[in-house]
Scaffold this motif. Sequence first.
Motif, PDB file in Angstrom:
ATOM      1  N   GLU A  31       0.851  -1.195   0.000  1.00 41.81           N
ATOM      2  CA  GLU A  31       0.000   0.000   0.000  1.00 41.81           C
ATOM      3  C   GLU A  31       0.886   1.244   0.000  1.00 41.81           C
ATOM      4  OE1 GLU A  31      -0.107   1.954   2.928  1.00 41.81           O
ATOM      5  OE2 GLU A  31      -2.024   2.999   2.828  1.00 41.81           O
ATOM      6  N   ASP A  32       0.427   2.281  -0.654  1.00 42.01           N
ATOM      7  CA  ASP A  32       1.144   3.558  -0.590  1.00 42.01           C
ATOM      8  C   ASP A  32       0.146   4.703  -0.473  1.00 42.01           C
ATOM      9  OD1 ASP A  32       3.846   4.892  -0.816  1.00 42.01           O
ATOM     10  OD2 ASP A  32       2.753   5.960  -2.367  1.00 42.01           O
ATOM     11  N   ALA A  33       0.374   5.553   0.504  1.00 42.19           N
ATOM     12  CA  ALA A  33      -0.523   6.684   0.730  1.00 42.19           C
ATOM     13  C   ALA A  33       0.153   7.962   0.273  1.00 42.19           C
ATOM     14  CB  ALA A  33      -0.864   6.786   2.206  1.00 42.19           C
ATOM     15  N   SER A  34      -0.624   8.877  -0.274  1.00 41.26           N
ATOM     16  CA  SER A  34      -0.033  10.135  -0.705  1.00 41.26           C
ATOM     17  C   SER A  34      -0.975  11.294  -0.415  1.00 41.26           C
ATOM     18  CB  SER A  34       0.310  10.089  -2.197  1.00 41.26           C
ATOM     19  OG  SER A  34      -0.858  10.170  -2.971  1.00 41.26           O
ATOM     20  N   LEU A  35      -0.378  12.459  -0.302  1.00 44.22           N
ATOM     21  CA  LEU A  35      -1.159  13.686  -0.118  1.00 44.22           C
ATOM     22  C   LEU A  35      -0.619  14.720  -1.099  1.00 44.22           C
ATOM     23  CD1 LEU A  35      -3.256  15.345   1.554  1.00 44.22           C
ATOM     24  CD2 LEU A  35      -1.313  16.123   2.936  1.00 44.22           C
ATOM     25  N   SER A  36      -1.482  15.195  -1.988  1.00 50.44           N
ATOM     26  CA  SER A  36      -1.032  16.141  -3.007  1.00 50.44           C
ATOM     27  C   SER A  36      -1.661  17.501  -2.797  1.00 50.44           C
ATOM     28  CB  SER A  36      -1.397  15.620  -4.399  1.00 50.44           C
ATOM     29  OG  SER A  36      -0.697  14.417  -4.641  1.00 50.44           O
ATOM     30  N   LEU A  37      -0.833  18.530  -2.754  1.00 45.92           N
ATOM     31  CA  LEU A  37      -1.329  19.901  -2.577  1.00 45.92           C
ATOM     32  C   LEU A  37      -1.365  20.613  -3.926  1.00 45.92           C
ATOM     33  CD1 LEU A  37      -0.807  19.219   0.387  1.00 45.92           C
ATOM     34  CD2 LEU A  37       0.144  21.519   0.680  1.00 45.92           C
ATOM     35  N   LYS A  38      -2.490  21.235  -4.178  1.00 44.20           N
ATOM     36  CA  LYS A  38      -2.665  21.993  -5.412  1.00 44.20           C
ATOM     37  C   LYS A  38      -1.593  23.094  -5.526  1.00 44.20           C
ATOM     38  CE  LYS A  38      -5.730  23.516  -8.705  1.00 44.20           C
ATOM     39  NZ  LYS A  38      -6.330  22.740  -9.784  1.00 44.20           N
ATOM     40  N   CYS A  39      -1.364  23.806  -4.423  1.00 44.99           N
ATOM     41  CA  CYS A  39      -0.437  24.948  -4.472  1.00 44.99           C
ATOM     42  C   CYS A  39       0.995  24.508  -4.747  1.00 44.99           C
ATOM     43  CB  CYS A  39      -0.501  25.761  -3.182  1.00 44.99           C
ATOM     44  SG  CYS A  39       0.088  24.895  -1.722  1.00 44.99           S
ATOM     45  N   LEU A  40       1.296  23.251  -4.494  1.00 49.03           N
ATOM     46  CA  LEU A  40       2.655  22.741  -4.754  1.00 49.03           C
ATOM     47  C   LEU A  40       2.668  21.829  -5.981  1.00 49.03           C
ATOM     48  CD1 LEU A  40       3.994  21.988  -1.141  1.00 49.03           C
ATOM     49  CD2 LEU A  40       4.517  23.950  -2.602  1.00 49.03           C
ATOM     50  N   ASN A  41       1.669  21.997  -6.819  1.00 51.65           N
ATOM     51  CA  ASN A  41       1.594  21.248  -8.075  1.00 51.65           C
ATOM     52  C   ASN A  41       1.752  19.730  -7.862  1.00 51.65           C
ATOM     53  OD1 ASN A  41       1.248  21.050 -10.840  1.00 51.65           O
ATOM     54  ND2 ASN A  41       3.416  21.341 -11.303  1.00 51.65           N
ATOM     55  N   GLY A  42       1.142  19.232  -6.814  1.00 49.99           N
ATOM     56  CA  GLY A  42       1.150  17.783  -6.594  1.00 49.99           C
ATOM     57  C   GLY A  42       2.049  17.311  -5.467  1.00 49.99           C
ATOM     58  N   LEU A  43       3.020  18.118  -5.102  1.00 49.59           N
ATOM     59  CA  LEU A  43       3.860  17.763  -3.952  1.00 49.59           C
ATOM     60  C   LEU A  43       2.990  17.774  -2.694  1.00 49.59           C
ATOM     61  CD1 LEU A  43       7.194  19.809  -4.257  1.00 49.59           C
ATOM     62  CD2 LEU A  43       6.945  17.352  -4.463  1.00 49.59           C
ATOM     63  N   PRO A  44       3.351  17.067  -1.644  1.00 49.33           N
ATOM     64  CA  PRO A  44       4.430  16.098  -1.590  1.00 49.33           C
ATOM     65  C   PRO A  44       4.121  14.752  -2.240  1.00 49.33           C
ATOM     66  CG  PRO A  44       3.417  16.361   0.577  1.00 49.33           C
ATOM     67  CD  PRO A  44       2.747  17.328  -0.334  1.00 49.33           C
ATOM     68  N   GLY A  45       2.860  14.448  -2.549  1.00 51.22           N
ATOM     69  CA  GLY A  45       2.563  13.133  -3.120  1.00 51.22           C
ATOM     70  C   GLY A  45       3.057  12.042  -2.183  1.00 51.22           C
ATOM     71  N   SER A  46       3.724  11.043  -2.753  1.00 54.36           N
ATOM     72  CA  SER A  46       4.227   9.935  -1.944  1.00 54.36           C
ATOM     73  C   SER A  46       5.420  10.327  -1.081  1.00 54.36           C
ATOM     74  CB  SER A  46       4.629   8.772  -2.855  1.00 54.36           C
ATOM     75  OG  SER A  46       3.489   8.210  -3.437  1.00 54.36           O
ATOM     76  N   LEU A  47       5.899  11.542  -1.247  1.00 56.26           N
ATOM     77  CA  LEU A  47       7.031  11.997  -0.432  1.00 56.26           C
ATOM     78  C   LEU A  47       6.553  12.624   0.882  1.00 56.26           C
ATOM     79  CD1 LEU A  47       9.082  13.691  -3.313  1.00 56.26           C
ATOM     80  CD2 LEU A  47       9.432  11.409  -2.375  1.00 56.26           C
ATOM     81  N   ILE A  48       5.288  12.464   1.186  1.00 57.67           N
ATOM     82  CA  ILE A  48       4.671  13.087   2.359  1.00 57.67           C
ATOM     83  C   ILE A  48       5.456  12.835   3.652  1.00 57.67           C
ATOM     84  CG2 ILE A  48       3.031  11.136   2.466  1.00 57.67           C
ATOM     85  CD1 ILE A  48       2.388  14.704   3.751  1.00 57.67           C
ATOM     86  N   LYS A  49       5.998  11.627   3.772  1.00 54.04           N
ATOM     87  CA  LYS A  49       6.760  11.275   4.981  1.00 54.04           C
ATOM     88  C   LYS A  49       7.854  12.300   5.289  1.00 54.04           C
ATOM     89  CE  LYS A  49       9.904   7.507   6.316  1.00 54.04           C
ATOM     90  NZ  LYS A  49      10.489   6.244   5.787  1.00 54.04           N
TER      91      LYS A  49
END
Lengths: 183, 183
Positions: free
Chosen positions: A65-83
């Motif tokens: 499983e992989d969880a991600s959080l993407s912020l509009k203002c950061l054009n998709g970051l952090p994505g899977s780099l959320i950790k």
Amino acid sequence: MTIYFITGNKNKFDEAKSILKDVNLKQLNIDLPEIQEIDSRKIIEEKLKEALRRTKNKKEEFIVEDASLSLKCLNGLPGSLIKWFMHTIGNKGLYEISKKYKKYNAEAKDTIGYYKKGKIYFFEGKVKGKIVKARGKNNFGWDPIFLPNGYNKTFAEMPKEEKNKISHRKEVLEKLKRFLKKK
Amino acid sequence: MTIYFITGNKNKFDEAKSILKDVNLKQLNIDLPEIQEIDSRKIIEEKLKEALRRTKNKKEEFIVEDASLSLKCLNGLPGSLIKWFMHTIGNKGLYEISKKYKKYNAEAKDTIGYYKKGKIYFFEGKVKGKIVKARGKNNFGWDPIFLPNGYNKTFAEMPKEEKNKISHRKEVLEKLKRFLKKK
């Protein structure tokens, strides 16, 4: 049928087990390196490859499983780099950045890769929402700053049962469940 | 003595070759997965492990390099995750964030891991500077937004020879060179 859920996170395993009731799900707590990628599927593919490399019995079935959080203002970051964002700037920093940009839209996503007989099947659950100032219990990652659209409570303010009903993780597990039933 | 520099980047290889004149340096262009880490040493360690796994001759010597850019306002981010910031928000976004925080301090770092006979030796080169609005040629990563302290030209505005004299990469390669001479 035994499926090994590769995760070090007991909470995630328990949640999966409670949804996938008809499956003999076992936790496999092996530490697999996570590659640098924003794309969850690539991370999952690499983890499964590594898991197979370490496993003698190639007939086994795995879930990663992989969880991600993407912020509009950061054009998709952090994505899977959320950790790494959590380790450095944390919820406070993620909210600050959203505020500075005055853009609060975000998307929480959970991806599961199910490995069986040389094939990987992918499933996704998504919840759209907004980044807000931290509210609620601070015990599960970025839950305090994520307000799902249509609700007035952050994930951290919801009782566990309420969150588990609408979460991206719930959605992806339900998709996997339906897939396994059809097989 | 042959040392294999594992990199897909011909420019980096040429620069290393021009500094390590006395070494029989060869480029080894194999694609090694980069793990999720802000810490360059851990990334390098994993890459070397993977390189050794793929190599039959365990007697070979390897170099792996990792570059990072750390912003004060982001508490060290992106660090080694710089690639993903470039892919998403780019130089423009990195400058915007610094401006919004009104904190421009940054550190460019280059780390080299040199593998020989089961041991890894690490070397570092660092340059402190400021994040500025992009200036100069836009052909090498974040060079246009990095103004090294004590200079009024960004890395991208400097002629290659000038940049190579003061860069973090130059420093780390010189350190490695001195180490190899002593051996």
